[in-house]
Design an enzyme around this catalytic site. Structure first.
Site, PDB file in Angstrom:
ATOM      1  N   THR A 220      44.855  26.600  40.891  1.00 34.37           N
ATOM      2  CA  THR A 220      43.580  26.750  40.642  1.00 34.37           C
ATOM      3  C   THR A 220      43.451  27.929  39.678  1.00 34.37           C
ATOM      4  O   THR A 220      43.771  28.793  39.849  1.00 34.37           O
ATOM      5  CB  THR A 220      42.526  26.938  41.972  1.00 34.37           C
ATOM      6  OG1 THR A 220      42.882  26.045  42.806  1.00 34.37           O
ATOM      7  CG2 THR A 220      41.085  27.305  41.766  1.00 34.37           C
TER       8      THR A 220
ATOM      9  N   GLN B  85      25.578  25.153  68.694  1.00 31.64           N
ATOM     10  CA  GLN B  85      24.329  24.525  69.333  1.00 31.64           C
ATOM     11  C   GLN B  85      24.138  24.753  71.078  1.00 31.64           C
ATOM     12  O   GLN B  85      23.219  25.148  71.538  1.00 31.64           O
ATOM     13  CB  GLN B  85      24.003  23.093  68.951  1.00 31.64           C
ATOM     14  CG  GLN B  85      22.511  22.729  69.111  1.00 31.64           C
ATOM     15  CD  GLN B  85      21.616  23.227  68.221  1.00 31.64           C
ATOM     16  OE1 GLN B  85      22.058  24.012  67.209  1.00 31.64           O
ATOM     17  NE2 GLN B  85      20.156  23.449  68.442  1.00 31.64           N
TER      18      GLN B  85
ATOM     19  N   GLU C  62      42.455  22.975  49.112  1.00 28.75           N
ATOM     20  CA  GLU C  62      43.597  21.830  49.067  1.00 28.75           C
ATOM     21  C   GLU C  62      42.964  20.526  48.547  1.00 28.75           C
ATOM     22  O   GLU C  62      43.173  19.273  49.345  1.00 28.75           O
ATOM     23  CB  GLU C  62      44.542  21.769  50.188  1.00 28.75           C
ATOM     24  CG  GLU C  62      45.258  22.976  49.936  1.00 28.75           C
ATOM     25  CD  GLU C  62      46.644  22.807  51.078  1.00 28.75           C
ATOM     26  OE1 GLU C  62      47.388  21.787  51.323  1.00 28.75           O
ATOM     27  OE2 GLU C  62      47.180  23.890  51.513  1.00 28.75           O
TER      28      GLU C  62
HETATM   29  N1  COS Z   1      51.777  12.137  43.679  1.00 29.36           N
HETATM   30  C1  COS Z   1      52.602  11.923  42.546  1.00 29.36           C
HETATM   31  N2  COS Z   1      51.737  11.614  41.147  1.00 29.36           N
HETATM   32  C2  COS Z   1      50.412  11.752  41.182  1.00 29.36           C
HETATM   33  C3  COS Z   1      49.635  11.680  42.368  1.00 29.36           C
HETATM   34  C4  COS Z   1      50.279  11.976  43.671  1.00 29.36           C
HETATM   35  N3  COS Z   1      49.700  12.013  44.628  1.00 29.36           N
HETATM   36  N4  COS Z   1      48.358  11.624  41.955  1.00 29.36           N
HETATM   37  C5  COS Z   1      48.262  11.339  40.716  1.00 29.36           C
HETATM   38  N5  COS Z   1      49.592  11.389  40.098  1.00 29.36           N
HETATM   39  C6  COS Z   1      49.726  11.088  38.768  1.00 29.36           C
HETATM   40  C7  COS Z   1      49.515   9.813  38.441  1.00 29.36           C
HETATM   41  O1  COS Z   1      50.536   8.881  38.538  1.00 29.36           O
HETATM   42  C8  COS Z   1      49.446  10.024  36.972  1.00 29.36           C
HETATM   43  O2  COS Z   1      50.627   9.790  36.118  1.00 29.36           O
HETATM   44  P1  COS Z   1      50.688   9.307  34.661  1.00 29.36           P
HETATM   45  O3  COS Z   1      49.687  10.076  33.882  1.00 29.36           O
HETATM   46  O4  COS Z   1      52.232   9.486  34.299  1.00 29.36           O
HETATM   47  O5  COS Z   1      50.467   7.936  34.804  1.00 29.36           O
HETATM   48  C9  COS Z   1      48.950  11.620  36.621  1.00 29.36           C
HETATM   49  O6  COS Z   1      49.388  12.263  37.842  1.00 29.36           O
HETATM   50  C10 COS Z   1      47.611  11.974  36.485  1.00 29.36           C
HETATM   51  O7  COS Z   1      46.811  11.020  37.520  1.00 29.36           O
HETATM   52  P2  COS Z   1      45.400  10.864  37.434  1.00 29.36           P
HETATM   53  O8  COS Z   1      45.081  10.258  36.052  1.00 29.36           O
HETATM   54  O9  COS Z   1      45.012  10.041  38.556  1.00 29.36           O
HETATM   55  O10 COS Z   1      44.637  12.216  37.533  1.00 29.36           O
HETATM   56  P3  COS Z   1      43.343  12.905  37.508  1.00 29.36           P
HETATM   57  O11 COS Z   1      43.304  14.041  36.270  1.00 29.36           O
HETATM   58  O12 COS Z   1      42.171  11.854  37.245  1.00 29.36           O
HETATM   59  O13 COS Z   1      43.320  13.757  38.722  1.00 29.36           O
HETATM   60  C11 COS Z   1      42.705  14.085  41.050  1.00 29.36           C
HETATM   61  C12 COS Z   1      43.287  13.317  39.818  1.00 29.36           C
HETATM   62  C13 COS Z   1      41.304  14.506  41.064  1.00 29.36           C
HETATM   63  C14 COS Z   1      43.267  13.486  42.279  1.00 29.36           C
HETATM   64  C15 COS Z   1      43.526  15.742  41.039  1.00 29.36           C
HETATM   65  O14 COS Z   1      43.297  16.341  40.038  1.00 29.36           O
HETATM   66  C16 COS Z   1      43.413  16.287  42.221  1.00 29.36           C
HETATM   67  O15 COS Z   1      44.028  16.167  43.390  1.00 29.36           O
HETATM   68  N6  COS Z   1      42.453  17.369  42.150  1.00 29.36           N
HETATM   69  C17 COS Z   1      42.206  18.402  43.263  1.00 29.36           C
HETATM   70  C18 COS Z   1      43.229  19.508  43.116  1.00 29.36           C
HETATM   71  C19 COS Z   1      43.030  20.413  44.530  1.00 29.36           C
HETATM   72  O16 COS Z   1      43.411  19.812  45.671  1.00 29.36           O
HETATM   73  N7  COS Z   1      42.918  21.507  44.338  1.00 29.36           N
HETATM   74  C20 COS Z   1      42.986  22.346  45.359  1.00 29.36           C
HETATM   75  C21 COS Z   1      43.465  23.581  44.855  1.00 29.36           C
HETATM   76  S1  COS Z   1      45.220  23.751  45.384  1.00 29.36           S
HETATM   77  S2  COS Z   1      45.205  24.599  47.254  1.00 29.36           S
END
Ligand code: COS
Length: 395
Positions: free
Chosen positions: A125, A341, A368
């Site tokens: 983050t 409550q 997370e």
């Molecule tokens: N495992 C492995 N690979 C993954 C995955 C997973 N669970 N989820 C996505 N990917 C891969 C996808 O396959 C994609 O690969 P390619 O670009 O090679 O095709 C790539 O990662 C990007 O995936 P996507 O387009 O779905 O990503 P986004 O940018 O749309 O983001 C979310 C996806 C919102 C799910 C992600 O940014 C997320 O989890 N955000 C929250 C982060 C979080 O939990 N933060 C908390 C702080 S850390 S304690």
């Protein structure tokens, strides 16, 4: 990977006893001082909890996902500050190395994390990138045999205690494919840990900014030695971590429910225990039912995780982990609210502790991945599957 049933049961009963005899009595002290006493930290190391999920060959205990869920459920019957000490070593701080690291990286780092000699911290983050994890801006520029890292990470759990960070930084371009995961020793020149954040709850846990000013990190420290794989590593680590957080939520929901039941039998109003009133009974019954639903779902997810996990991305794993985290963390929020409550005015007073747990559990819906991120993950996965009913249903 798992430990045999006898070893597991011994471990579980030791943790149960430890929670009752050592941790619950220390809850007020932790709240007051915002620190976990050193003797408790040392007992937690002796119990082997820092190495819970790290395989035996690297000095850990090597429990399975289902076993981890049960043990984290048990230890989450008390202030989260205790679990947080070793939570990053069990989960997000170490799993990236375990999943995608080289043999040399595993052999060097994992024994240190397993013993608790080093605390592992996960730095993803940033001030301008939380939910949108692919938008991180911390840069790692190649320079000879090193990378030079610049940027700021925010809300980093255990930053003030860390011996090493699993750092996600941008080695090229835009988006997910330009992100690499590094292992960065905390004593690297130019790495500065900020002051601990002042938080709504979870006193005794530590989060802080981590600032990288021209920090030189060897190319040897890229997890798996392959640049551009960091986002995928982080996502797999978070899938697994979300089951761990759901276990935490269920553990505290059980603690809160039992506090509510106990209080409802002791507290008299209108000449009888408040447990005799149907409106109180409804809150107890709803909390029990939702806890049972969450825990059943989580256990099913743990079993399925073990069956499917082969180190690669799996949509069912992501869905189940996201659904379990979404449901269980929202569920504990509702349980905490009902228990406050049931306690009435006493529920708002510190010494009864439920107001503290009410504040503590609020974080579970944020870190997370927020509840909204879990919804996005589930919906995106379901709608990109080839057939509308390709998904695994819990059971
Ligand atoms: N495992 C492995 N690979 C993954 C995955 C997973 N669970 N989820 C996505 N990917 C891969 C996808 O396959 C994609 O690969 P390619 O670009 O090679 O095709 C790539 O990662 C990007 O995936 P996507 O387009 O779905 O990503 P986004 O940018 O749309 O983001 C979310 C996806 C919102 C799910 C992600 O940014 C997320 O989890 N955000 C929250 C982060 C979080 O939990 N933060 C908390 C702080 S850390 S304690």
């Amino acid at each position: 990977m798992s430990v045999d049933q006898e070893t597991f049961q011994l471990l579980q009963s030791s943790i149960e006893r430890f929670v009752i005899e050592r941790l619950i009595p220390a809850e007020d002290l932790v709240e007051e001082r915002d620190e976990v006493p050193e003797d408790i930290i040392s007992d937690i190391k002796d119990l082997g909890l820092y190495g819970l999920s790290i395989p035996e060959e690297y000095g850990g205990i090597g429990v399975s996902m289902s076993q981890e869920i049960e043990l984290i459920y048990t230890i989450s019957h008390t202030s989260f500050a205790f679990r947080s000490l070793f939570g990053t070593n069990v989960g997000i701080g170490s799993q990236g190395i375990l999943m995608d690291g080289t043999t040399e990286q595993k052999e060097y780092w994992l024994p240190k994390f397993a013993s608790g000699e080093l605390t592992a911290s996960f730095a993803l983050t940033e001030p301008d990138a939380g939910s949108d994890a692919a938008a991180i801006r911390t840069s790692a520029r190649a320079d000879g045999d090193d990378y030079v890292v610049n940027g700021t990470k925010r809300f980093i759990t255990n930053a003030t205690r860390a011996g090493a960070f699993t750092l996600m930084a941008r080695t090229s371009g835009e988006g997910a494919r330009g992100i690499s995961a590094f292992i960065v020793p905390a004593d690297s020149a130019g790495l500065i840990v900020g002051k601990p954040d002042k938080k709504m709850g979870q006193r005794g846990t530590k989060t802080a900014d981590v600032i990288f000013e021209n920090v030189r990190v060897s190319k040897e420290n890229i997890i798996g030695l392959t640049p551009g794989r960091g986002f995928y590593t982080a996502m797999k680590v978070l899938d697994r971590g979300r089951l761990h957080i759901a276990a935490q939520a269920c553990g505290m929901a059980d603690r809160l429910l039992s506090e509510g039941i106990r209080y409802s039998k002791e507290r008299f109003a209108f000449g009888k225990p408040i447990a005799d009133f149907q409106l109180i009974q409804a809150m107890i019954a709803d909390s029990y039912t939702e806890l049972a639903a969450g825990l059943s779902m989580l256990r099913a997810a743990g079993r399925k995780y073990e069956a499917l996990d082969n180190g690669e991305r799996n949509l069912d794993v992501s869905n189940m982990a996201a659904a379990a985290k979404l449901f269980c963390t929202e569920m504990v929020g509702r349980v905490a609210d009902r228990v406050v409550q049931i306690f009435g005015g006493a529920g708002y007073i510190s010494e009864y502790k439920v107001e503290r747990f009410y504040r503590d559990v609020r974080l579970l819906r944020l870190y997370e991945g927020t509840s909204q991120i879990q919804q996005i993950v589930i919906a995106k996965n379901l709608t990109t599957m080839d057939h509308p009913n390709d998904y695994y249903v819990f059971g």
